[in-house]
Design a protein around this motif. Sequence first.
Motif, PDB file in Angstrom:
ATOM      1  N   LEU A  75      -0.205 -66.308  28.022  1.00  0.00           N
ATOM      2  CA  LEU A  75      -1.384 -66.500  26.848  1.00  0.00           C
ATOM      3  C   LEU A  75      -1.633 -68.051  26.916  1.00  0.00           C
ATOM      4  CD1 LEU A  75       0.113 -64.037  23.723  1.00  0.00           C
ATOM      5  CD2 LEU A  75      -1.832 -63.974  25.230  1.00  0.00           C
ATOM      6  N   TYR A 111      -5.488 -70.214  27.761  1.00  0.00           N
ATOM      7  CA  TYR A 111      -5.782 -70.043  26.520  1.00  0.00           C
ATOM      8  C   TYR A 111      -6.419 -72.502  27.071  1.00  0.00           C
ATOM      9  CZ  TYR A 111      -6.626 -74.407  22.606  1.00  0.00           C
ATOM     10  OH  TYR A 111      -7.455 -74.723  22.487  1.00  0.00           O
ATOM     11  N   ILE A 154      -9.628 -73.001  27.736  1.00  0.00           N
ATOM     12  CA  ILE A 154     -10.944 -72.575  26.725  1.00  0.00           C
ATOM     13  C   ILE A 154     -10.680 -73.911  25.291  1.00  0.00           C
ATOM     14  CG2 ILE A 154     -10.505 -72.035  24.384  1.00  0.00           C
ATOM     15  CD1 ILE A 154     -10.567 -69.653  27.631  1.00  0.00           C
ATOM     16  N   SER A 162     -10.942 -70.559  34.908  1.00  0.00           N
ATOM     17  CA  SER A 162      -9.598 -69.923  35.448  1.00  0.00           C
ATOM     18  C   SER A 162      -9.478 -69.254  35.945  1.00  0.00           C
ATOM     19  CB  SER A 162      -9.547 -69.062  34.250  1.00  0.00           C
ATOM     20  OG  SER A 162     -10.182 -67.492  33.985  1.00  0.00           O
ATOM     21  N   VAL A 191      -7.333 -62.084  31.010  1.00  0.00           N
ATOM     22  CA  VAL A 191      -6.890 -62.939  29.789  1.00  0.00           C
ATOM     23  C   VAL A 191      -8.059 -63.789  29.579  1.00  0.00           C
ATOM     24  CG1 VAL A 191      -5.131 -63.654  28.632  1.00  0.00           C
ATOM     25  CG2 VAL A 191      -4.709 -62.329  28.993  1.00  0.00           C
ATOM     26  N   ALA A 192      -8.101 -65.126  29.964  1.00  0.00           N
ATOM     27  CA  ALA A 192      -9.080 -66.538  29.348  1.00  0.00           C
ATOM     28  C   ALA A 192     -10.299 -65.433  29.912  1.00  0.00           C
ATOM     29  CB  ALA A 192      -8.692 -67.287  31.190  1.00  0.00           C
ATOM     30  N   MET A 197     -10.344 -64.654  26.594  1.00  0.00           N
ATOM     31  CA  MET A 197     -10.903 -65.527  25.323  1.00  0.00           C
ATOM     32  C   MET A 197     -12.018 -66.468  24.844  1.00  0.00           C
ATOM     33  SD  MET A 197      -6.616 -67.263  25.410  1.00  0.00           S
ATOM     34  CE  MET A 197      -5.363 -66.108  24.780  1.00  0.00           C
ATOM     35  N   THR A 230     -14.370 -64.163  23.639  1.00  0.00           N
ATOM     36  CA  THR A 230     -14.408 -64.023  22.056  1.00  0.00           C
ATOM     37  C   THR A 230     -14.266 -65.964  21.540  1.00  0.00           C
ATOM     38  OG1 THR A 230     -12.385 -62.436  22.462  1.00  0.00           O
ATOM     39  CG2 THR A 230     -12.948 -63.961  20.008  1.00  0.00           C
ATOM     40  N   LEU A 231     -13.301 -66.490  21.827  1.00  0.00           N
ATOM     41  CA  LEU A 231     -13.798 -67.834  21.339  1.00  0.00           C
ATOM     42  C   LEU A 231     -14.556 -69.002  21.129  1.00  0.00           C
ATOM     43  CD1 LEU A 231      -9.446 -68.563  21.991  1.00  0.00           C
ATOM     44  CD2 LEU A 231     -10.959 -67.687  19.702  1.00  0.00           C
TER      45      LEU A 231
END
Length: 299
Positions: free
Chosen positions: A18, A22, A25, A99, A253-254, A257, A260-261
Motif C-alpha cells: 500500500l 501510493y 501518486i 509504477s 494497486v497503484a 489509486m 481514484t485519486l
Amino acid sequence: MNTPSPVKLTLVTASVILCWAYSPIGVHMGLHSYSPGQLALLRFLIASVFMGGVAWVMGIGRPRLRDLLWLLVLGFFGVFLHHSSLNYGQQFVTAAASSVLAQSAPLFSVLIAFFALKERVSAWRWGCVLLGLLGVLVVIWGDQGVGDIDPRGLLILLAAVSWSVYFALQKHYAHRYSPLTMTCYMVWAGTLMLLVNLPGLSAAVMQAPLPENLAVLVLGIFPSALAYLAWGYVLKHVEVSRAAVAMYVIPPVAMVMAATLLGEHIALQVVMGAMIVLASVAAISLEGRWGRSPRCTTG
C-alpha cells in the motif's frame, strides 16, 4: 530469533504494498510545486526526522567501521539515485505507468548478474528479460503513444536498475543489522547526498499548496520510512524469491489509486504491458524456486 506468524508477515507485506503503491501518486502531486530534486530531498528530510525519532525511542546499534562505505552505497542506490531518477522520469509519464516501469527491477538484476557479476544466465531467464523489455515498450507506447515518447521518461528504468542493486546489497547485509538500524543509516546516508538540492527548498515549501505539502508529508513517513523498515523486516524472515512476489501486486494497486485519486485514465495498452512485465518477472522468480540453477540467483 522468534519467527513471526504468517498472518503478521502478510499484514506487514500488505502495508509495504500500500505504501509503495501510493508513492507514484504522491510524487505526481508533489511535482506540481517542487522540482524533482527538491521533492526527493524534502521527502527524505521528513523520513530522516521520523526515523530519528523512532531510533531515539527504540535504540539502534552502531554500524561497524568496515560497513560504513557499504551503508553509504546503500543510501546512494536506495535513496539518492533511485528517487532522483524516479522523480525526473515521472514528469514525462503517468503515475500508473511509472509504477509498472519501476517494478521491472528483477529484469535488470539478471543483466547485472550476467554483465557485472559474470554469472551464468539460463536461456529461460534471457527469454524472461526479452519478454519483460517488450512489456516495458508496450507500457510506454500505451502511455504516451509511439510518436510522443519522451526519452527522459526512461529515467524510471534507471531507477529500476538502482533498485535492483539496492535490493541485492540490502539482502547481503540484512543479517548483520536489525531492519531498524539498517533503514536508519540508509535513509540518513541518502538524505545527506540529496542535500545538493537544498537551495530554494524553503521558499518552495512556503509557496506550495497545503494538499501538496500533505502529499509529500505522507511520502516521507509511509513509503520512505515505514515501508523501508517493514520491507527490511520481511526480508529478514522470508526468502528473496518469495518476498519479491509481493512486489508484483504494487502496479495494479497503484493503477487503482491513480484512477481514484488522480483521475488518470489507464490505457488498455498500459494494462497489457503491465501484465507482460509482471509475468516475465514472476517467471524469473519461479525458475529460482524450482532450483534449476542453484548458483545463479537474482538480487
